[in-house]
Structure formats: structure tokens, C-alpha cells
Design an enzyme around this catalytic site. Structure first.
Site, short mmCIF file in Angstrom:
data_model
loop_
_atom_site.label_atom_id
_atom_site.label_comp_id
_atom_site.label_asym_id
_atom_site.label_seq_id
_atom_site.Cartn_x
_atom_site.Cartn_y
_atom_site.Cartn_z
N ALA A 203 -35.33 32.94 -46.61
CA ALA A 203 -35.60 34.08 -47.49
C ALA A 203 -35.21 33.67 -48.91
O ALA A 203 -34.37 32.79 -49.10
CB ALA A 203 -34.76 35.26 -47.03
N GLY B 5 -34.78 32.27 -42.84
CA GLY B 5 -36.01 33.03 -42.57
C GLY B 5 -37.20 32.14 -42.25
O GLY B 5 -38.13 32.57 -41.57
N GLU C 286 -36.87 31.47 -38.68
CA GLU C 286 -37.20 32.74 -38.01
C GLU C 286 -38.70 33.01 -38.02
O GLU C 286 -39.26 33.52 -37.05
CB GLU C 286 -36.43 33.89 -38.68
CG GLU C 286 -34.93 33.80 -38.40
CD GLU C 286 -34.10 34.78 -39.24
OE1 GLU C 286 -34.36 34.89 -40.45
OE2 GLU C 286 -33.21 35.42 -38.67
N GLU D 90 -27.49 30.64 -42.97
CA GLU D 90 -27.04 31.87 -43.65
C GLU D 90 -25.52 31.94 -43.78
O GLU D 90 -25.00 32.50 -44.75
CB GLU D 90 -27.54 33.11 -42.89
CG GLU D 90 -29.04 33.37 -43.01
CD GLU D 90 -29.88 32.65 -41.96
OE1 GLU D 90 -29.37 31.73 -41.30
OE2 GLU D 90 -31.07 33.01 -41.82
N1 CO8 Z 1 -34.39 30.81 -51.92
C1 CO8 Z 1 -34.72 30.64 -53.22
N2 CO8 Z 1 -34.93 29.42 -53.77
C2 CO8 Z 1 -34.81 28.34 -52.97
C3 CO8 Z 1 -34.47 28.46 -51.61
C4 CO8 Z 1 -34.26 29.76 -51.08
N3 CO8 Z 1 -33.98 29.98 -49.77
N4 CO8 Z 1 -34.40 27.21 -51.08
C5 CO8 Z 1 -34.70 26.36 -52.08
N5 CO8 Z 1 -34.94 27.03 -53.22
C6 CO8 Z 1 -35.31 26.49 -54.54
C7 CO8 Z 1 -34.11 25.88 -55.21
O1 CO8 Z 1 -33.32 26.88 -55.84
C8 CO8 Z 1 -34.76 24.92 -56.18
O2 CO8 Z 1 -35.26 25.67 -57.26
P1 CO8 Z 1 -34.82 25.26 -58.78
O3 CO8 Z 1 -35.35 23.87 -58.95
O4 CO8 Z 1 -35.50 26.29 -59.60
O5 CO8 Z 1 -33.34 25.32 -58.79
C9 CO8 Z 1 -35.98 24.42 -55.39
O6 CO8 Z 1 -36.20 25.38 -54.35
C10 CO8 Z 1 -35.75 23.07 -54.73
O7 CO8 Z 1 -34.58 23.17 -53.96
P2 CO8 Z 1 -33.35 22.11 -54.11
O8 CO8 Z 1 -33.31 21.55 -55.46
O9 CO8 Z 1 -32.13 22.79 -53.57
O10 CO8 Z 1 -33.87 20.97 -53.09
P3 CO8 Z 1 -32.98 19.99 -52.21
O11 CO8 Z 1 -33.92 19.01 -51.61
O12 CO8 Z 1 -31.83 19.47 -52.99
O13 CO8 Z 1 -32.36 20.91 -51.04
C11 CO8 Z 1 -32.46 22.57 -49.31
C12 CO8 Z 1 -33.21 21.50 -50.11
C13 CO8 Z 1 -31.39 21.89 -48.43
C14 CO8 Z 1 -33.46 23.27 -48.42
C15 CO8 Z 1 -31.76 23.57 -50.27
O14 CO8 Z 1 -32.72 24.02 -51.21
C16 CO8 Z 1 -31.18 24.77 -49.60
O15 CO8 Z 1 -30.09 24.67 -49.05
N6 CO8 Z 1 -31.87 25.94 -49.65
C17 CO8 Z 1 -31.39 27.18 -49.12
C18 CO8 Z 1 -31.48 27.20 -47.63
C19 CO8 Z 1 -30.90 28.50 -47.10
O16 CO8 Z 1 -29.74 28.80 -47.26
N7 CO8 Z 1 -31.75 29.30 -46.45
C20 CO8 Z 1 -31.37 30.56 -45.89
C21 CO8 Z 1 -31.64 31.66 -46.85
S1 CO8 Z 1 -31.02 33.22 -46.31
C22 CO8 Z 1 -32.15 33.73 -45.17
O17 CO8 Z 1 -33.12 33.08 -44.90
C23 CO8 Z 1 -31.85 35.06 -44.53
C24 CO8 Z 1 -32.98 35.50 -43.62
C25 CO8 Z 1 -32.99 36.97 -43.51
C26 CO8 Z 1 -34.21 37.54 -42.83
C27 CO8 Z 1 -35.55 36.95 -43.23
C28 CO8 Z 1 -36.33 37.78 -44.15
C29 CO8 Z 1 -37.57 37.07 -44.70
#
Ligand code: CO8
Length: 257
Positions: A65, A108, A111, A131
Site C-alpha cells: 500500500a 498489500g 495481499e 508492515e
Molecule cells: N509506498 C509508497 N512508496 C513506495 C513504497 C510504498 N509501499 N515502496 C516503495 N516506494 C517508493 C519509494 O519511496 C521510492 O520513491 P522515491 O524515489 O520518491 O523516494 C521508490 O518507490 C523506490 O523505492 P526505494 O528507493 O525504496 O527502492 P529500493 O530498491 O531501495 O527498495 C523496497 C525497495 C525494499 C521495496 C523498499 O522500497 C520498501 O521497503 N518499500 C516499502 C515496502 C513496505 O513496507 N510495504 C508495505 C506497505 S504497508 C501495506 O502494504 C499495508 C497493507 C494494508 C492493506 C492493503 C491495502 C491496499
């Protein structure tokens, strides 16, 4: 129909949806989820489409998400937004849905893949529920569907301690249907979807719904539901056609009636 956050096209009898927010690793924001629902409903209603494939990019199916969208939300706002509710629309799709997963399928994103009926994973796929690392828990099936798929032990590790699964582990634990080289993921998913789309449509829809009932109903009620669906198919032209074709040693010509 054009969308901002997804791409859609048909390949033969398969409706293909590609998540398209590369700058955010296909993070699921409200707009994307709304568009995804809209596209899936359109394919579900289109008689020329027999199955749907959802795909992402080489780097990410979806990284969860959209954290930036949620970061400052209050409990009341989260409850009011139809954010997680959009998953109900995805689950209501009658036609089979296959996820083609390369790269990250996190939170998400994992999911969403688990809300599909089958998952074809590329060797680069990574499944996780991170999460806990941002102070919350999964909210769209990551504690429920995941546990049904991989069992309590692995689900606990994934949700409580951010264990991610490689594609091969995901196959081993029963989360995905098959693992293929990353460059073959979409083609394999499209082929599988195409094969199913060529089958008797009413029987395919009944089969999907019956299997999904296995997660909702106690066994006795599930068996009754299955039997009812089986009997009902005897009022379709396709049942007569399928069985006659077998007897006459010819391919069946399905009408979806
Ligand atoms: N949300 C918003 N932006 C994101 C997300 C995210 N989940 N994941 C990545 N991005 C963005 C980054 O902020 C970055 O943007 P910017 O360059 O503007 O800063 C861009 O994508 C590239 O990401 P990274 O630079 O971080 O890339 P890396 O290769 O270094 O890392 C990762 C990749 C490991 C995937 C890392 O981006 C990460 O950890 N992302 C978050 C993963 C996460 O925590 N996901 C869970 C989110 S919470 C959730 O899903 C709750 C679900 C609830 C129900 C579902 C409803 C739809």
C-alpha cells in the site's frame, strides 16, 4: 478506456492489467485500486474475455500500500477511505485471475497476489509482509490468506519478523503455482490464463467459486455448496455439449450457456 495508474489490453481471450506506477514500485494508492477494480469489472463483464492476468514490472509486482498516502492518516480516515474495501471488489470477480509476479510483492502487493486465484512467479519474485517494520500489521489478507497458504509457522515469521520468501520458497510453501525464469513470467501466466479461458466458462466460474468456498464454509456446508453447483451445471448447454462431444469423440464447442 485509459487509466493513469494501470495499462489494460486483451491478448486473445485474456484481459491483461499491468500495474503502472514505476516511480513508486507500483505502490497501491487509492487511485490505482479504484482503477484496478474498474478494469477488472469491465473484463469480468466482457463475454470475449475468459480470464484475467495482473502483472507489474520487472522490479516490482507491487511494493505494498502507498505508505506516503497513509502516513498521516487518522484511524477515522483509514476507516472511511474505501482503500482496503477495494479488495472486496477484486474478490467478487467471477472469472479466474492470475497474478504474474516479478520482483517485490510486499505488504498489500503480496495481499493482492494472494487475492488472485493463482500466482505465476518469476525467479526474482520476493514475497513479504513487512508492515511490522512500519508499526502496523497486514490489513487485506496478509494474516489470513497467507496463513491458509503457507501455514502458521511461516506466516508468523513473515508477519512478526518480516521474513521474505524467495520464489522457490514460495513454491515450496504452497503460495505460488509455479516458478519460471523472470523473462517468461508474463508469457507463462498468459498461456495458463489462455488455456483456462478456452474451457467451458460457466463450469470455470462455478469451479472458482466452489474452491473459494472452501475458505469460508465448514466442510459439510462446502460439500453441499459444491454438489448444488454440480447439479446446476446440468441445466447448461455446455454440459450437454461437453458430454456429447466426449461420446462423439470430437472437441467441444463451448457457448457459455
Ligand atoms: N509506498 C509508497 N512508496 C513506495 C513504497 C510504498 N509501499 N515502496 C516503495 N516506494 C517508493 C519509494 O519511496 C521510492 O520513491 P522515491 O524515489 O520518491 O523516494 C521508490 O518507490 C523506490 O523505492 P526505494 O528507493 O525504496 O527502492 P529500493 O530498491 O531501495 O527498495 C523496497 C525497495 C525494499 C521495496 C523498499 O522500497 C520498501 O521497503 N518499500 C516499502 C515496502 C513496505 O513496507 N510495504 C508495505 C506497505 S504497508 C501495506 O502494504 C499495508 C497493507 C494494508 C492493506 C492493503 C491495502 C491496499
Amino acid at each position: 478506456m485509459t487509466y493513469n495508474t494501470i495499462l489494460t489490453e486483451t491478448r486473445g481471450k485474456v484481459g491483461l492489467i499491468t500495474l503502472n506506477r514505476p516511480q513508486a514500485l507500483n505502490a497501491l494508492n487509492g487511485e490505482l485500486l479504484a482503477e484496478l477494480n474498474q478494469a477488472m469489472q469491465a473484463f469480468d463483464a466482457d463475454p470475449a474475455v475468459g480470464a484475467i492476468v495482473i502483472s507489474g514490472s520487472e522490479r516490482a509486482f507491487a511494493a505494498g500500500a502507498d505508505i506516503k498516502q497513509m502516513a498521516e492518516a487518522s484511524e477515522a480516515q483509514m476507516r472511511k477511505d474505501s482503500f482496503i474495501g477495494s479488495f472486496d471488489g477484486i474478490l467478487a470477480i467471477c472469472k479466474p485471475v492470475i497474478a504474474a509476479v516479478n520482483g517485490f510483492a510486499l505488504g498489500g502487493g503480496c495481499e493482492l497476489a494472494m487475492s488472485c486465484d493463482m500466482i505465476v512467479a518469476g525467479e526474482t519474485a520476493k514475497f513479504g509482509q513487512p508492515e511490522i517494520t512500519i508499526g502496523v500489521i497486514p490489513g487485506a489478507g496478509g494474516t489470513q490468506r497467507l496463513t491458509h497458504a503457507v501455514g502458521k509457522a511461516i506466516a508468523m515469521e513473515m508477519v512478526l519478523n518480516n521474513r521474505t520468501l524467495s520464489a522457490v520458497e514460495a513454491l515450496q510453501f504452497g503460495l505460488v503455482n509455479r516458478v519460471v525464469p523472470a523473462e517468461r513470467t508474463l508469457d507463462e501466466a498468459l498461456q495458463l490464463a489462455g488455456e483456462i479461458a478456452a474451457r467451458a466458462p460457466l463450469a470455470v466460474a462455478a469451479a472458482k467459486q466452489a474452491i473459494n468456498q472452501a475458505f469460508e464454509l465448514p466442510l459439510k456446508a462446502g460439500l453441499a455448496d459444491e454438489r448444488e453447483r454440480f447439479y446446476k451445471l446440468f441445466s447448461t448447454d455446455d454440459q450437454k455439449e461437453g458430454m456429447r462431444a466426449f461420446v462423439e469423440k470430437r472437441p467441444a464447442n463451448w457457448k457459455g450457456k
